[in-house]
Write a protein that holds these residues in place. Sequence first.
Motif, mmCIF file in Angstrom:
data_model
loop_
_atom_site.group_PDB
_atom_site.id
_atom_site.type_symbol
_atom_site.label_atom_id
_atom_site.label_comp_id
_atom_site.label_asym_id
_atom_site.label_seq_id
_atom_site.Cartn_x
_atom_site.Cartn_y
_atom_site.Cartn_z
ATOM 1 N N ALA A 197 9.910 24.088 -19.648
ATOM 2 C CA ALA A 197 10.277 23.750 -18.280
ATOM 3 C C ALA A 197 11.669 23.127 -18.263
ATOM 4 C CB ALA A 197 9.260 22.791 -17.670
ATOM 5 N N ALA A 198 12.382 23.376 -17.190
ATOM 6 C CA ALA A 198 13.714 22.804 -17.034
ATOM 7 C C ALA A 198 13.795 22.084 -15.693
ATOM 8 C CB ALA A 198 14.778 23.893 -17.126
ATOM 9 N N TYR A 199 14.664 21.101 -15.649
ATOM 10 C CA TYR A 199 14.768 20.238 -14.478
ATOM 11 C C TYR A 199 16.235 20.007 -14.136
ATOM 12 C CZ TYR A 199 10.176 19.316 -16.491
ATOM 13 O OH TYR A 199 8.935 19.468 -17.041
ATOM 14 N N ALA A 200 16.495 19.583 -12.912
ATOM 15 C CA ALA A 200 17.868 19.287 -12.501
ATOM 16 C C ALA A 200 17.836 18.566 -11.163
ATOM 17 C CB ALA A 200 18.692 20.568 -12.377
ATOM 18 N N THR A 201 18.955 17.991 -10.824
ATOM 19 C CA THR A 201 19.090 17.393 -9.509
ATOM 20 C C THR A 201 20.020 18.275 -8.678
ATOM 21 O OG1 THR A 201 18.792 15.174 -10.392
ATOM 22 C CG2 THR A 201 19.831 15.342 -8.224
ATOM 23 N N ILE A 202 19.554 18.683 -7.506
ATOM 24 C CA ILE A 202 20.343 19.544 -6.621
ATOM 25 C C ILE A 202 20.730 18.723 -5.393
ATOM 26 C CG2 ILE A 202 20.337 21.649 -5.229
ATOM 27 C CD1 ILE A 202 17.957 22.550 -7.130
ATOM 28 N N THR A 203 22.019 18.680 -5.128
ATOM 29 C CA THR A 203 22.497 17.907 -3.978
ATOM 30 C C THR A 203 23.188 18.842 -2.994
ATOM 31 O OG1 THR A 203 22.820 16.027 -5.445
ATOM 32 C CG2 THR A 203 23.873 15.908 -3.287
ATOM 33 N N GLY A 236 20.982 16.365 2.045
ATOM 34 C CA GLY A 236 19.810 15.962 1.279
ATOM 35 C C GLY A 236 19.898 16.393 -0.170
ATOM 36 N N SER A 237 18.852 16.134 -0.910
ATOM 37 C CA SER A 237 18.828 16.557 -2.300
ATOM 38 C C SER A 237 17.410 16.933 -2.697
ATOM 39 C CB SER A 237 19.361 15.445 -3.215
ATOM 40 O OG SER A 237 18.501 14.338 -3.163
ATOM 41 N N LEU A 238 17.326 17.661 -3.778
ATOM 42 C CA LEU A 238 16.030 18.081 -4.306
ATOM 43 C C LEU A 238 16.039 17.769 -5.788
ATOM 44 C CD1 LEU A 238 13.329 19.759 -4.195
ATOM 45 C CD2 LEU A 238 14.738 21.744 -4.741
ATOM 46 N N GLN A 239 15.044 17.039 -6.236
ATOM 47 C CA GLN A 239 14.973 16.723 -7.648
ATOM 48 C C GLN A 239 13.897 17.568 -8.307
ATOM 49 O OE1 GLN A 239 14.997 12.567 -8.578
ATOM 50 N NE2 GLN A 239 16.022 13.046 -10.479
ATOM 51 N N LEU A 240 14.336 18.361 -9.294
ATOM 52 C CA LEU A 240 13.377 19.093 -10.106
ATOM 53 C C LEU A 240 13.008 18.156 -11.239
ATOM 54 C CD1 LEU A 240 15.254 22.541 -10.318
ATOM 55 C CD2 LEU A 240 13.705 21.741 -8.544
ATOM 56 N N LYS A 241 11.728 17.795 -11.334
ATOM 57 C CA LYS A 241 11.325 16.802 -12.328
ATOM 58 C C LYS A 241 9.877 17.012 -12.734
ATOM 59 C CE LYS A 241 10.194 13.591 -8.629
ATOM 60 N NZ LYS A 241 10.527 12.382 -7.900
#
Length: 161
Positions: free
Chosen positions: A55-61, A114-119
């Motif tokens: 799995a991979a994660y990131a912060t999208i702003t 806004g932002s979306l956090q993949l976590k």
Amino acid sequence: MHVLRPTRLALVGAASLALLAGCSGSAPSPAAPAAGITVTDAWAHSSSAMASAGAAYATITNAGSAADALIGASSPAAATVEVHETVVVDSPDASGGRMMGMQPVVRVEIPAGGSLQLKPGSYHVMLIGLVKDLKAGDTIDLTLKFEKAGAITVMAQVRES
Ligand SMILES: [Cu+2]
């Protein structure tokens, strides 16, 4: 004489405020992407030798003035890459219990400003059919696809899971 001074100062103040407001509302600086979407802090879990998925994660702003949406992902590190969300589902053993599961999502909206956090435990990028083991310290290319901003490729650092 004494009456004019405060008035003139007030006018100057108003003019510079108008300039500042005009500045922030104009086109983004050259360093920023036009669409206003940025992807930061991308990382992936390290995988065991037996694991075929990661799995991979990131912060999208989204700094833009319009909503955008995450609509897919890809990576040369895996045969299939999907955007997933973690959900609580009924246990399949009919015990009435609940368990964590996950399901693919086709579209995740990111509101303007806004932002979306993949976590972990939330939205994440599923790497299915890993091409090779993910070892801590490695980096993999991760491409996120957006409805308006198009494809954005970042380097995700593999961390110890
Ligand atoms: Cu998943």
